[in-house]
Write a protein that holds these residues in place. Structure first.
Motif, PDB file in Angstrom:
ATOM      1  N   VAL A 150      -0.929  -0.480  -3.241  1.00 34.00           N
ATOM      2  CA  VAL A 150       0.007  -0.985  -2.237  1.00 34.00           C
ATOM      3  C   VAL A 150       0.953  -2.037  -2.810  1.00 34.00           C
ATOM      4  O   VAL A 150       2.075  -2.202  -2.337  1.00 34.00           O
ATOM      5  CB  VAL A 150      -0.791  -1.529  -1.021  1.00 34.00           C
ATOM      6  N   TYR A 197      -3.788  -4.179   2.743  1.00 37.21           N
ATOM      7  CA  TYR A 197      -4.224  -2.885   2.231  1.00 37.21           C
ATOM      8  C   TYR A 197      -3.505  -1.776   2.998  1.00 37.21           C
ATOM      9  O   TYR A 197      -2.860  -2.019   4.024  1.00 37.21           O
ATOM     10  CB  TYR A 197      -5.741  -2.718   2.347  1.00 37.21           C
ATOM     11  N   GLY A 198      -3.615  -0.562   2.482  1.00 33.15           N
ATOM     12  CA  GLY A 198      -2.999   0.587   3.136  1.00 33.15           C
ATOM     13  C   GLY A 198      -4.024   1.463   3.813  1.00 33.15           C
ATOM     14  O   GLY A 198      -5.171   1.567   3.366  1.00 33.15           O
ATOM     15  N   SER A 250       3.803   0.184  -4.299  1.00 36.76           N
ATOM     16  CA  SER A 250       4.598   0.938  -3.325  1.00 36.76           C
ATOM     17  C   SER A 250       5.215   0.057  -2.234  1.00 36.76           C
ATOM     18  O   SER A 250       6.254   0.417  -1.667  1.00 36.76           O
ATOM     19  CB  SER A 250       3.753   2.040  -2.689  1.00 36.76           C
ATOM     20  N   TYR A 251       4.608  -1.083  -1.951  1.00 37.62           N
ATOM     21  CA  TYR A 251       5.130  -1.999  -0.929  1.00 37.62           C
ATOM     22  C   TYR A 251       5.168  -3.432  -1.475  1.00 37.62           C
ATOM     23  O   TYR A 251       4.526  -4.338  -0.936  1.00 37.62           O
ATOM     24  CB  TYR A 251       4.264  -1.936   0.339  1.00 37.62           C
ATOM     25  N   ASP A 269      -5.528   4.535   1.635  1.00 40.09           N
ATOM     26  CA  ASP A 269      -6.273   4.245   0.407  1.00 40.09           C
ATOM     27  C   ASP A 269      -7.419   5.236   0.225  1.00 40.09           C
ATOM     28  O   ASP A 269      -8.263   5.385   1.110  1.00 40.09           O
ATOM     29  CB  ASP A 269      -6.822   2.811   0.488  1.00 40.09           C
ATOM     30  N   ALA A 296      -0.167   3.637   3.353  1.00 37.55           N
ATOM     31  CA  ALA A 296      -0.027   3.125   1.990  1.00 37.55           C
ATOM     32  C   ALA A 296      -1.238   3.490   1.148  1.00 37.55           C
ATOM     33  O   ALA A 296      -2.373   3.518   1.625  1.00 37.55           O
ATOM     34  CB  ALA A 296       0.167   1.616   1.993  1.00 37.55           C
ATOM     35  N   SER A 297      -0.986   3.753  -0.135  1.00 37.50           N
ATOM     36  CA  SER A 297      -2.038   4.156  -1.067  1.00 37.50           C
ATOM     37  C   SER A 297      -2.805   2.950  -1.605  1.00 37.50           C
ATOM     38  O   SER A 297      -2.583   1.812  -1.189  1.00 37.50           O
ATOM     39  CB  SER A 297      -1.416   4.924  -2.237  1.00 37.50           C
TER      40      SER A 297
END
Length: 265
Positions: free
Chosen positions: A244, A210-211, A247-248, A214, A240-241
């Protein structure tokens, strides 16, 4: 027994032994199928970056179209996928999709690992809403649009388009975030409040990623669920949003691959 007969018998035994060895090697080398389950306000393409990397590594991948109607209903849909998919299987859930995979295992011996991606991992009797509100920091509520009233008496929830990027996908390029806002799948209000009937993370090994940025599920709640589940490995990505996996994708795919490899040990 003649010399020729002995030779034929020896050759046959060698062939059978070789076939058995090859079969065992193939069984060990076979990669599990990865079933990806998206969450609320997302859809299957949110996994594209992750799925592409896993496919490149030789994993069979299914990006399920989560109905987002209710935990029991959606878990049944995923359970049907599990039933018709050769094992072993790694189940991956994002956000509300974590509640779905938690209830979809139903004791299936095919499921060898659970991967929670910025996801809920409820215990029996818990809902996504109660877990999201367990710790301060979540800001989803004020960003929701006016509910769409359905003919069955339920309500469909969407995130307001002008608030979608900042709330849901703050680390995704603006053009991509705008497209995600336009294609978002609604979830029923009932689904977010429906209590879990299972806690598969208690009997299936789990991994979490997780980011820290969030805004849908507070970082403290995500850490709480990972720790409670006895996560085999927890990856926390700074800033990270909630999406994730979008974006990752490399980091998320790497953790899924690690979980999958653990199923062959």
């Amino acid at each position: 027994m003649t010399s020729a007969s002995k030779t034929r018998k020896a050759v046959a035994a060698t062939v059978l032994a070789a076939a058995s060895t090859l079969g065992s090697a193939m069984a060990v080398a076979a990669k599990p199928t990865v079933i990806l389950v998206h969450g609320a306000f997302a859809e299957s393409s949110s996994w594209n970056g992750v799925a592409a990397r896993l496919i490149d590594q030789g994993y069979p991948v299914i990006a399920a179209a989560n109905p987002l109607r209710g935990v029991a209903n959606d878990a049944k849909y995923v359970s049907d996928l599990i039933e018709h998919t050769p094992g072993p299987i790694v189940l991956v859930g994002h956000s509300y999709g974590g509640s779905v995979i938690t209830n979809a295992v139903k004791g299936s011996s095919k499921v060898k690992a659970l991967v929670y991606v910025a996801a809920f991992a409820p215990d029996i009797g818990e809902s996504a809403a109660t877990l999201a509100g367990k710790f301060p920091g979540g800001t989803l509520g004020p960003t929701l649009a006016e509910p769409v009233q359905l003919s069955d008496g339920n309500e469909d929830l969407y995130i307001q388009r002008d608030k979608f990027a900042e709330q849901f996908a703050s680390d995704v390029p603006p053009a991509e975030a705008a497209l995600m806002a336009a294609t978002q799948r609604p979830i029923t209000a009932a689904a977010l409040n429906e209590e879990s009937l299972d806690n598969a993370w208690k009997y299936v090994p789990s991994w979490f990623v997780y980011g820290t940025g969030d805004k849908n599920i507070p970082e403290a709640a995500l850490k709480f669920m990972a720790d409670r589940a006895g996560s085999q490995k927890t990856v926390s990505i700074p800033g990270a949003s909630h999406v994730v996996m979008t974006s990752y994708p490399a980091e998320v795919a790497a953790l899924i691959s690690e979980a999958a490899e653990a199923t062959n040990k």
